[in-house]
Design an enzyme around this catalytic site. Structure first.
Site, PDB file in Angstrom:
ATOM      1  N   GLU A  91       4.579  24.747  58.245  1.00  0.00           N
ATOM      2  CA  GLU A  91       5.204  24.378  59.524  1.00  0.00           C
ATOM      3  C   GLU A  91       6.660  24.839  59.610  1.00  0.00           C
ATOM      4  OE1 GLU A  91       5.139  20.172  60.462  1.00  0.00           O
ATOM      5  OE2 GLU A  91       6.041  20.497  62.408  1.00  0.00           O
ATOM      6  N   LYS A 113       1.488  25.982  61.460  1.00  0.00           N
ATOM      7  CA  LYS A 113       1.861  24.985  62.485  1.00  0.00           C
ATOM      8  C   LYS A 113       3.208  25.374  63.081  1.00  0.00           C
ATOM      9  CE  LYS A 113       2.642  20.050  63.178  1.00  0.00           C
ATOM     10  NZ  LYS A 113       2.104  18.710  62.898  1.00  0.00           N
TER      11      LYS A 113
HETATM   12  P1  13P Z   1       5.666  16.666  67.105  1.00  0.00           P
HETATM   13  O1  13P Z   1       4.363  17.104  67.715  1.00  0.00           O
HETATM   14  O2  13P Z   1       6.133  15.332  67.590  1.00  0.00           O
HETATM   15  O3  13P Z   1       6.704  17.750  67.184  1.00  0.00           O
HETATM   16  O4  13P Z   1       5.389  16.408  65.584  1.00  0.00           O
HETATM   17  C1  13P Z   1       4.615  17.271  64.862  1.00  0.00           C
HETATM   18  C2  13P Z   1       4.956  17.172  63.442  1.00  0.00           C
HETATM   19  O5  13P Z   1       4.103  17.047  62.610  1.00  0.00           O
HETATM   20  C3  13P Z   1       6.378  17.270  63.066  1.00  0.00           C
HETATM   21  O6  13P Z   1       6.478  17.587  61.719  1.00  0.00           O
END
Ligand code: 13P
Length: 331
Positions: free
Chosen positions: A177, A219
């Site tokens: 991510e 992500k």
């Molecule tokens: P949000 O969808 O609220 O941005 O959160 C996703 C997430 O896993 C943040 O690390």
């Protein structure tokens, strides 16, 4: 548990997304307090039980990401979270980073920590049933200051790759991510340029550590203007810009599951639906946190007589996003 490739394919199975319910103790506590709920371990547990046991959740959610505290807790009947959600047909995941910390040498930027002892922690999480993990790197855009800097881009990419390689060695699928934040007034083009640079470094570092892209889920943020920007992009503009940046990823990548990043629940869903009109070699689905759980927390706000209302609010958002993903035309 199956190989990383099999698990990754299940995580991004057609018509399904991932629920991010992995807020750290600190973040979860302040969200509970804002909703008028006392921030205790028991209330954090009650809230995560509410989310995880929502009626029909597995119809639209392949997995749920938890934090360490939750994986050590149980459902009301004493069943540990990982086992309980597995029994519901949902893969349990675990956030393993220890947070984005100020990066020495790079004022205003962060590097995500959590590599120390990671192999041992992953072994433990695999033993208690975690199928996948998550690590979030965070980047700010400040065109005037030249941010994100090459240093932040490289440091975070290296940490993401070390994390991803460690996960695959432990048989756990890494969610990778890299989040370019919506904070600020930057344009959608600024977001595209910064995100493309971030992704390029992440791809390079993953390749250097021989990470199997068919066994990871990416992500990313959607490509979108800053939240203080004057104009709001349309879903078609967001989708087109996002897919253009993502095209640099090889076909073998298992899938893409977007974060919501502070967009309203409705906007995140509309943007996700617009993505489906593009033909891509990998599925494009959701791994939203706030865009799924905010309505649930608001509906419940700690009142045990409103558990079902909270669950319905979550189920409605999951169903809306699953429906958006299902508009994708088969190749
Ligand atoms: P949000 O969808 O609220 O941005 O959160 C996703 C997430 O896993 C943040 O690390």
């Amino acid at each position: 548990m199956g190989s990383c490739r099999d698990i990754a394919a299940r995580m991004v199975a057609p018509g399904k997304g991932i629920l991010a319910a992995d807020e750290s103790i600190g973040t979860m506590s302040s969200r509970l307090e804002k909703a008028g709920v006392e921030a205790t371990a028991e209330n954090r547990r009650r809230y995560r039980v509410l989310l995880s046991s929502a009626q029909g959740l597995s119809d639209g959610a392949s997995g749920i990401i938890f934090c360490d505290e939750t994986l050590g807790q149980t459902f009301d009947d004493g069943t540990a979270f990982a086992e309980a959600v597995n029994n519901l047909g949902i893969l349990p995941g675990i956030k393993v980073d220890t947070g984005a910390k100020p990066c020495p040498g790079l004022p205003g930027e962060t590097v995500t920590e959590g590599l120390d002892g990671l192999a041992g922690r992953l072994e433990h999480y695999a033993e208690i049933g975690a199928a996948f993990a998550k690590w979030r790197a965070v980047y700010v855009i400040d065109a005037g200051e030249g941010l994100p800097s090459d240093g932040a881009i490289r440091s975070n990419a290296n940490a993401l790759a070390r994390y991803a390689a460690a996960c695959q060695a432990a048989g756990i699928v890494p969610i990778v991510e890299p989040e370019v934040l919506m904070d600020g007034s930057h344009s959608i083009q600024d977001c595209a340029a910064a995100t493309a640079k971030v992704h390029e470094a992440v791809r390079e570092e993953l390749a250097l550590l021989n990470v199997d892209l068919a066994g990871i889920v990416l992500k990313p943020n959607m490509i979108i203007e800053g939240k203080d920007a004057a104009d709001e992009s349309t879903p078609d503009q967001v989708a087109e810009a996002t897919v253009e940046v993502l095209r640099a990823w090889p076909d073998e990548l298992a899938g893409v599951a977007f974060l919501s990043g502070g967009q309203s629940p409705e906007r995140a869903t509309a943007n996700l639906e617009a993505m489906q009109r593009h033909d891509t070699p990998w599925p494009l689905t959701f791994s939203f946190g706030r865009a799924l759980v905010d309505p649930a927390l608001a509906a419940w706000h700690g009142d045990s007589s409103l558990v079902e209302a909270g669950q319905k609010a979550l189920s409605d958002r999951v169903a809306a996003n699953a429906a958006a993903v299902r508009t994708r035309q088969p190749a």
